[in-house]
Design a protein around this motif. Structure first.
Motif, mmCIF file in Angstrom:
data_model
loop_
_atom_site.group_PDB
_atom_site.id
_atom_site.type_symbol
_atom_site.label_atom_id
_atom_site.label_comp_id
_atom_site.label_asym_id
_atom_site.label_seq_id
_atom_site.Cartn_x
_atom_site.Cartn_y
_atom_site.Cartn_z
ATOM 1 N N THR A 67 23.442 19.602 -19.104
ATOM 2 C CA THR A 67 23.741 21.030 -19.185
ATOM 3 C C THR A 67 23.038 21.670 -20.384
ATOM 4 O OG1 THR A 67 25.905 20.639 -18.166
ATOM 5 C CG2 THR A 67 25.593 22.735 -19.292
ATOM 6 N N SER A 72 20.890 20.845 -15.580
ATOM 7 C CA SER A 72 22.029 21.001 -14.682
ATOM 8 C C SER A 72 22.774 22.271 -15.048
ATOM 9 C CB SER A 72 22.965 19.802 -14.802
ATOM 10 O OG SER A 72 24.192 20.042 -14.147
ATOM 11 N N GLN A 73 23.416 22.896 -14.061
ATOM 12 C CA GLN A 73 24.294 24.039 -14.294
ATOM 13 C C GLN A 73 25.758 23.651 -14.195
ATOM 14 O OE1 GLN A 73 22.420 26.732 -11.293
ATOM 15 N NE2 GLN A 73 22.123 28.113 -13.040
ATOM 16 N N ASP A 74 26.027 22.354 -14.132
ATOM 17 C CA ASP A 74 27.401 21.880 -14.065
ATOM 18 C C ASP A 74 28.092 22.099 -15.411
ATOM 19 O OD1 ASP A 74 26.698 21.109 -11.553
ATOM 20 O OD2 ASP A 74 26.658 18.962 -11.974
ATOM 21 N N HIS A 91 31.115 21.144 -10.588
ATOM 22 C CA HIS A 91 29.870 20.722 -9.954
ATOM 23 C C HIS A 91 29.438 21.775 -8.944
ATOM 24 C CE1 HIS A 91 31.675 16.868 -11.214
ATOM 25 N NE2 HIS A 91 30.442 16.482 -11.390
ATOM 26 N N PHE A 92 28.143 22.058 -8.914
ATOM 27 C CA PHE A 92 27.604 22.892 -7.843
ATOM 28 C C PHE A 92 27.378 21.992 -6.633
ATOM 29 C CE2 PHE A 92 26.678 25.874 -11.230
ATOM 30 C CZ PHE A 92 26.912 27.087 -10.605
ATOM 31 N N GLY A 93 28.228 22.146 -5.637
ATOM 32 C CA GLY A 93 28.129 21.297 -4.453
ATOM 33 C C GLY A 93 28.897 20.000 -4.641
ATOM 34 N N GLU A 126 35.546 25.389 -3.488
ATOM 35 C CA GLU A 126 35.518 26.753 -2.944
ATOM 36 C C GLU A 126 36.435 27.718 -3.688
ATOM 37 O OE1 GLU A 126 33.193 27.236 -0.963
ATOM 38 O OE2 GLU A 126 32.792 25.208 -0.332
#
Length: 226
Positions: A67, A72-74, A91-93, A126
């Protein structure tokens, strides 16, 4: 993903330094979604990607460095606060290796718990990173962590769990706000990749996570793929 597991400071540092010692720590891995929105969806294959040979310090310090470097964008909060391990991960995804290895790390924390009662780890999706209310029925997995083993459970009153996680959730959004401000002020025209020290702030990560066996002192592993 979020967890609050009571343990002493000594227990916390012991957990950071000890490999999870294999997938058998979670006794019913395929039942990850039973009882929740994805009821009946099996998680057998995905667990083959989890890594039980690394330590929590290795796993979380590498995630934090990714990050900081812009790889990473996590998001990753790991603290020892008020007599407990507190963690809040984003986490993205659904990245199977990251998610399942993190769950294995929290399952292994049972060995270092200070209380006999089982603790609860949540994995959900979500929601924009926010905790759902206790009676939500969305995509959720609930891991119950005992001292010797952990298991996914199909029923659990989450009222106390969610209330106990609100402080670390607040810290997570404090970190996201700071990162957003830094990205807005970044000189993108320079062509340099975004970098930050914010995830290393002691408000968001215990300094012991970044000591000794961290990313600074060992070769980087090859990326994991689902």
């Amino acid at each position: 993903m979020a967890a609050r597991i009571p343990m002493s400071r000594e227990g916390f540092e012991g957990w950071l330094s000890t490999p999870a010692r294999g997938l058998s720590r979670i006794v019913n891995r395929a039942d990850m979604f039973d009882g929740w929105l994805w009821n009946g969806s099996r998680a057998d294959r995905e667990w083959d990607l989890a890594d039980g040979e690394i330590t929590p310090r290795e796993f979380f310090s590498e995630a934090i460095e990714d990050t900081c470097s812009g790889a990473s964008q996590d998001g990753c909060i790991v603290l020892h606060r008020d007599g407990a391990l507190e963690a809040y991960l984003f986490h993205f995804g659904y990245k199977e290796w990251s998610v399942h290895t993190a769950l294995l790390m929290f399952a292994a924390a049972g060995e270092f718990k200070s209380e006999a009662a089982e603790d609860t780890v949540l994995f959900w999706a979500e929601t924009g990173g926010s905790l759902w209310p206790p009676d939500a029925t969305g995509w959720l997995a609930v891991l119950s962590v005992g001292k010797s083993e952990a298991r996914f459970v199909s029923e659990r009153d989450l009222t106390e769990t969610v209330a106990g996680l609100r402080p670390v959730e607040s810290r997570f959004f404090d970190m996201i706000e700071r990162l957003g401000e830094e990205e807005e002020s970044w000189d993108w025209e320079s062509g340099r990749d975004f970098q930050t020290d914010t995830p290393r702030d002691p408000a968001f990560v215990d300094p012991a996570v970044l000591e000794e066996e961290s990313w600074r002192d060992r070769p980087r592993r090859a990326p994991r793929h689902a």
